[in-house]
Design a protein around this motif. Structure first.
Motif, PDB file in Angstrom:
ATOM      1  N   GLY A 263       0.778  -1.228   0.000  1.00 25.13           N
ATOM      2  CA  GLY A 263       0.000   0.000   0.000  1.00 25.13           C
ATOM      3  C   GLY A 263       0.809   1.275   0.000  1.00 25.13           C
ATOM      4  N   THR A 264       2.130   1.192  -0.173  1.00 23.05           N
ATOM      5  CA  THR A 264       2.964   2.394  -0.124  1.00 23.05           C
ATOM      6  C   THR A 264       3.298   2.949  -1.508  1.00 23.05           C
ATOM      7  OG1 THR A 264       5.022   1.112  -0.133  1.00 23.05           O
ATOM      8  CG2 THR A 264       4.012   1.570   2.012  1.00 23.05           C
ATOM      9  N   GLY A 265       3.221   2.103  -2.532  1.00 24.72           N
ATOM     10  CA  GLY A 265       3.614   2.544  -3.872  1.00 24.72           C
ATOM     11  C   GLY A 265       5.109   2.607  -4.072  1.00 24.72           C
ATOM     12  N   GLN A 266       5.862   2.063  -3.121  1.00 27.68           N
ATOM     13  CA  GLN A 266       7.328   2.090  -3.202  1.00 27.68           C
ATOM     14  C   GLN A 266       7.823   0.955  -4.119  1.00 27.68           C
ATOM     15  OE1 GLN A 266       9.090   4.568  -1.900  1.00 27.68           O
ATOM     16  NE2 GLN A 266       7.148   5.432  -1.156  1.00 27.68           N
ATOM     17  N   PRO A 267       9.042   1.074  -4.649  1.00 32.05           N
ATOM     18  CA  PRO A 267      10.056   2.101  -4.342  1.00 32.05           C
ATOM     19  C   PRO A 267       9.840   3.407  -5.110  1.00 32.05           C
ATOM     20  CG  PRO A 267      10.931   0.500  -5.883  1.00 32.05           C
ATOM     21  CD  PRO A 267       9.569   0.008  -5.522  1.00 32.05           C
ATOM     22  N   GLY A 268      10.028   4.499  -4.398  1.00 28.62           N
ATOM     23  CA  GLY A 268       9.996   5.826  -5.001  1.00 28.62           C
ATOM     24  C   GLY A 268       8.717   6.172  -5.729  1.00 28.62           C
ATOM     25  N   GLN A 269       7.584   5.679  -5.229  1.00 28.25           N
ATOM     26  CA  GLN A 269       6.269   5.903  -5.839  1.00 28.25           C
ATOM     27  C   GLN A 269       6.187   5.376  -7.266  1.00 28.25           C
ATOM     28  OE1 GLN A 269       5.498  10.126  -5.334  1.00 28.25           O
ATOM     29  NE2 GLN A 269       4.533   9.759  -3.351  1.00 28.25           N
ATOM     30  N   SER A 270       7.098   4.490  -7.648  1.00 25.37           N
ATOM     31  CA  SER A 270       7.061   3.907  -8.985  1.00 25.37           C
ATOM     32  C   SER A 270       5.922   2.909  -9.138  1.00 25.37           C
ATOM     33  CB  SER A 270       8.389   3.214  -9.297  1.00 25.37           C
ATOM     34  OG  SER A 270       8.671   2.207  -8.340  1.00 25.37           O
ATOM     35  N   ALA A 271       5.334   2.466  -8.023  1.00 26.32           N
ATOM     36  CA  ALA A 271       4.199   1.548  -8.061  1.00 26.32           C
ATOM     37  C   ALA A 271       2.938   2.198  -7.509  1.00 26.32           C
ATOM     38  CB  ALA A 271       4.517   0.279  -7.268  1.00 26.32           C
ATOM     39  N   TYR A 272       2.924   3.538  -7.468  1.00 24.43           N
ATOM     40  CA  TYR A 272       1.785   4.254  -6.906  1.00 24.43           C
ATOM     41  C   TYR A 272       0.771   4.523  -8.021  1.00 24.43           C
ATOM     42  CZ  TYR A 272      -0.655   7.296  -3.606  1.00 24.43           C
ATOM     43  OH  TYR A 272      -1.579   7.841  -2.751  1.00 24.43           O
ATOM     44  N   PHE A 273      -0.081   3.537  -8.269  1.00 25.27           N
ATOM     45  CA  PHE A 273      -1.068   3.635  -9.339  1.00 25.27           C
ATOM     46  C   PHE A 273      -2.253   4.490  -8.904  1.00 25.27           C
ATOM     47  CE2 PHE A 273       1.469   0.162 -10.745  1.00 25.27           C
ATOM     48  CZ  PHE A 273       1.292   0.058 -12.116  1.00 25.27           C
ATOM     49  N   PHE A 274      -3.019   4.927  -9.890  1.00 25.04           N
ATOM     50  CA  PHE A 274      -4.123   5.850  -9.622  1.00 25.04           C
ATOM     51  C   PHE A 274      -5.160   5.228  -8.699  1.00 25.04           C
ATOM     52  CE2 PHE A 274      -8.082   8.080 -10.495  1.00 25.04           C
ATOM     53  CZ  PHE A 274      -7.668   9.403 -10.436  1.00 25.04           C
ATOM     54  N   ASN A 275      -5.492   3.963  -8.919  1.00 29.03           N
ATOM     55  CA  ASN A 275      -6.492   3.325  -8.069  1.00 29.03           C
ATOM     56  C   ASN A 275      -6.021   3.173  -6.627  1.00 29.03           C
ATOM     57  OD1 ASN A 275      -8.637   3.039  -9.831  1.00 29.03           O
ATOM     58  ND2 ASN A 275      -8.924   0.894  -9.368  1.00 29.03           N
ATOM     59  N   MET A 276      -4.701   3.036  -6.431  1.00 28.48           N
ATOM     60  CA  MET A 276      -4.170   2.989  -5.076  1.00 28.48           C
ATOM     61  C   MET A 276      -4.358   4.354  -4.401  1.00 28.48           C
ATOM     62  SD  MET A 276      -0.338   2.043  -3.725  1.00 28.48           S
ATOM     63  CE  MET A 276      -0.253   0.591  -4.778  1.00 28.48           C
ATOM     64  N   HIS A 277      -4.113   5.411  -5.154  1.00 28.32           N
ATOM     65  CA  HIS A 277      -4.332   6.767  -4.630  1.00 28.32           C
ATOM     66  C   HIS A 277      -5.801   6.975  -4.280  1.00 28.32           C
ATOM     67  CE1 HIS A 277      -3.905  10.968  -3.931  1.00 28.32           C
ATOM     68  NE2 HIS A 277      -4.466  11.346  -5.064  1.00 28.32           N
ATOM     69  N   LEU A 278      -6.690   6.488  -5.136  1.00 33.01           N
ATOM     70  CA  LEU A 278      -8.126   6.607  -4.886  1.00 33.01           C
ATOM     71  C   LEU A 278      -8.505   5.854  -3.609  1.00 33.01           C
ATOM     72  CD1 LEU A 278     -10.857   6.025  -7.619  1.00 33.01           C
ATOM     73  CD2 LEU A 278     -11.182   5.272  -5.283  1.00 33.01           C
ATOM     74  N   TYR A 279      -8.034   4.620  -3.476  1.00 32.72           N
ATOM     75  CA  TYR A 279      -8.378   3.794  -2.319  1.00 32.72           C
ATOM     76  C   TYR A 279      -7.871   4.430  -1.019  1.00 32.72           C
ATOM     77  CZ  TYR A 279      -8.196  -0.076   0.983  1.00 32.72           C
ATOM     78  OH  TYR A 279      -8.319  -0.855   2.096  1.00 32.72           O
ATOM     79  N   LYS A 280      -6.633   4.878  -1.026  1.00 32.03           N
ATOM     80  CA  LYS A 280      -6.073   5.446   0.193  1.00 32.03           C
ATOM     81  C   LYS A 280      -6.763   6.754   0.563  1.00 32.03           C
ATOM     82  CE  LYS A 280      -1.729   5.058   1.123  1.00 32.03           C
ATOM     83  NZ  LYS A 280      -0.257   5.140   1.112  1.00 32.03           N
ATOM     84  N   THR A 281      -7.098   7.558  -0.444  1.00 26.21           N
ATOM     85  CA  THR A 281      -7.781   8.825  -0.176  1.00 26.21           C
ATOM     86  C   THR A 281      -9.149   8.587   0.445  1.00 26.21           C
ATOM     87  OG1 THR A 281      -6.628   9.916  -2.005  1.00 26.21           O
ATOM     88  CG2 THR A 281      -8.667  10.932  -1.230  1.00 26.21           C
ATOM     89  N   ALA A 282      -9.911   7.661  -0.126  1.00 31.28           N
ATOM     90  CA  ALA A 282     -11.294   7.464   0.308  1.00 31.28           C
ATOM     91  C   ALA A 282     -11.393   6.658   1.597  1.00 31.28           C
ATOM     92  CB  ALA A 282     -12.084   6.775  -0.805  1.00 31.28           C
ATOM     93  N   PHE A 283     -10.573   5.607   1.732  1.00 29.89           N
ATOM     94  CA  PHE A 283     -10.773   4.669   2.841  1.00 29.89           C
ATOM     95  C   PHE A 283      -9.694   4.733   3.913  1.00 29.89           C
ATOM     96  CE2 PHE A 283     -12.939   2.857  -0.862  1.00 29.89           C
ATOM     97  CZ  PHE A 283     -14.223   2.745  -0.362  1.00 29.89           C
ATOM     98  N   ALA A 284      -8.442   4.979   3.526  1.00 29.37           N
ATOM     99  CA  ALA A 284      -7.387   5.091   4.536  1.00 29.37           C
ATOM    100  C   ALA A 284      -7.436   6.452   5.224  1.00 29.37           C
ATOM    101  CB  ALA A 284      -6.014   4.866   3.898  1.00 29.37           C
ATOM    102  N   TYR A 285      -7.639   7.522   4.432  1.00 28.84           N
ATOM    103  CA  TYR A 285      -7.690   8.875   4.996  1.00 28.84           C
ATOM    104  C   TYR A 285      -9.110   9.337   5.279  1.00 28.84           C
ATOM    105  CZ  TYR A 285      -3.009   8.716   2.971  1.00 28.84           C
ATOM    106  OH  TYR A 285      -1.735   8.344   2.621  1.00 28.84           O
TER     107      TYR A 285
END
Length: 311
Positions: A263-285
Motif C-alpha cells: 500500500g505504499t507505492g514504493q520504491p519511489g512511488q514507482s508503483a503508486y497507481f491511480f487506483n491505489m491513490h483513490l483507495y487510500k484517499t477514500a478509505f485510509a484517509y
C-alpha cells in the motif's frame, strides 16, 4: 335483396370477429408485458439499489467534504475538482498508470495471440493438456498468485535471478525493489492472467474456415504469410475485444501493486497507481468526497478510451 343482406351480415360478423381477435391479442400482449416486467423486477430493483443509486450518490459526493470517520458532510462546491488539478499525488499516480499502460497493454495483447497461434498449430503435440495448463493460472485467486510471484521475484529466493546467472547475467535485477524494474515485474506477474484472452483467441482461430488456408497454400503462401494475411484479419474482432478489456483493466490496476508494495507505492512511488491513490484517499484517509472525485476521473478516462477505440 336477400343476397345483399346476407353479404352485409357476413361482413359485420367478420368485422366483429376481427375486433374480438384484436382485443384478445392486445389483452395477451398486455399480460405478456406485465409478466415481463414482473420477471425483470428483481434485476431492475438490484440495479437501482446497488448500481444506479451509488453512482448518483458518488457524483453528489464530489461536491462535498464527506468525512468517513465521523460521517459529516459539508457542501463545498467545486473545491474537490480544483484540488484535483493541484494534487501532486494525483498527477504522479496518473503518470505511473499511463506509463504502465503503454508498455503492458501491447505485451499482454500480443502474448495471448502468439500462444493461441502455437496451440492452433498442427505440429504441436499434447494441445489439450497445454491449453489446460495455460488457462489454469487464470482461475488461481489473484492474492495467492501474487504471493507466489513475490517468492519467485524476491531478491532472497531469486528463482529467476538464479536462472539468469546460469545464462551469464552477472548482476540480475532486484525486480521488486528497483524503480526501473518493478513495472516489468508487474508485466511478468500479469502473464498469469492471460489464460482467458488466450482461450477466446484460440477459439476464434479454430473458427477460421480451412478453405482460406488451403486456397492460400495452393497460391504459394507460406505459414507466416497465411498467419498475417488470413489469421490476423479473421480474429481482429476478438483482438479488439481483448484490447478494450485490457485498456479498462490497466486503468483500474490495483491489487498487484497494493499487495507487493504493501500500500505504499514504493520504491519511489514507482508503483503508486491511480487506483491505489483513490483507495487510500477514500478509505485510509476517510476523505470520501475527494475519493469520489478521483473515481469519476478514472471513469471519465475509461469512457474516453472506450469511445476512442470504438471510433
Amino acid at each position: 335483396m336477400a343476397t345483399i343482406d346476407q353479404t352485409h351480415t357476413g361482413a359485420l360478423a367478420s368485422e366483429t370477429a376481427n375486433i374480438g381477435a384484436s382485443q384478445n391479442s392486445n389483452s395477451l400482449q398486455r399480460q405478456q408485458r406485465i409478466w415481463g416486467w414482473i420477471f425483470l423486477s428483481p434485476w431492475l430493483i438490484g440495479f437501482v439499489i446497488f448500481t444506479a443509486a451509488p453512482i448518483i450518490a458518488s457524483f453528489i459526493f464530489t461536491f462535498t467534504q464527506f468525512n468517513l470517520s465521523d460521517g459529516s458532510i459539508t457542501f463545498i462546491g467545486l473545491d474537490n475538482w480544483r484540488t484535483l488539478v493541484r494534487d501532486p499525488l494525483t498527477i504522479t499516480s496518473l503518470g505511473v498508470t499511463f506509463k504502465f499502460a503503454l508498455v503492458a497493454i501491447p505485451f499482454w495483447l500480443i502474448v495471448p495471440i502468439l500462444i493461441a497461434s502455437l496451440l492452433n498449430s498442427k505440429s504441436v503435440k499434447g494441445k489439450p493438456l497445454l491449453r489446460t495448463l495455460f488457462y489454469l493460472p487464470y482461475i488461481v485467486p489473484a492474492v495467492s498468485a501474487i504471493f507466489i510471484w513475490q517468492s519467485v521475484l524476491n531478491t532472497q529466493a531469486v528463482w529467476i535471478n538464479r536462472i539468469l546467472r546460469l545464462l551469464g547475467v552477472q548482476d540480475p535485477p532486484a525486480w521488486l525493489q528497483n524503480e526501473s524494474w518493478i513495472l516489468i515485474a508487474f508485466m511478468i506477474i500479469g502473464l498469469w492472467g492471460i489464460g482467458n484472452a488466450m482461450l477466446t483467441t484460440l477459439a476464434t482461430m479454430q473458427g477460421v474456415p480451412t478453405e482460406l488456408y488451403e486456397a492460400a497454400e495452393v497460391d504459394g503462401a507460406g505459414p507466416l504469410t497465411r498467419w498475417r494475411k488470413i489469421t490476423l484479419p479473421m480474429i481482429s474482432p476478438v483482438i479488439f475485444y481483448n484490447l478494450v478489456l485490457l485498456s479498462i483493466g490497466v486503468m483500474n490496476y490495483f491489487v498487484v501493486p497494493y499487495i507487493v508494495s504493501r500500500g505504499t507505492g514504493q520504491p519511489g512511488q514507482s508503483a503508486y497507481f491511480f487506483n491505489m491513490h483513490l483507495y487510500k484517499t477514500a478509505f485510509a484517509y476517510g476523505n470520501m468526497g475527494y475519493g469520489a472525485t478521483l473515481a469519476w476521473v478514472i471513469f471519465g478516462i475509461c469512457l474516453l478510451i472506450t469511445v476512442v477505440l470504438f471510433a
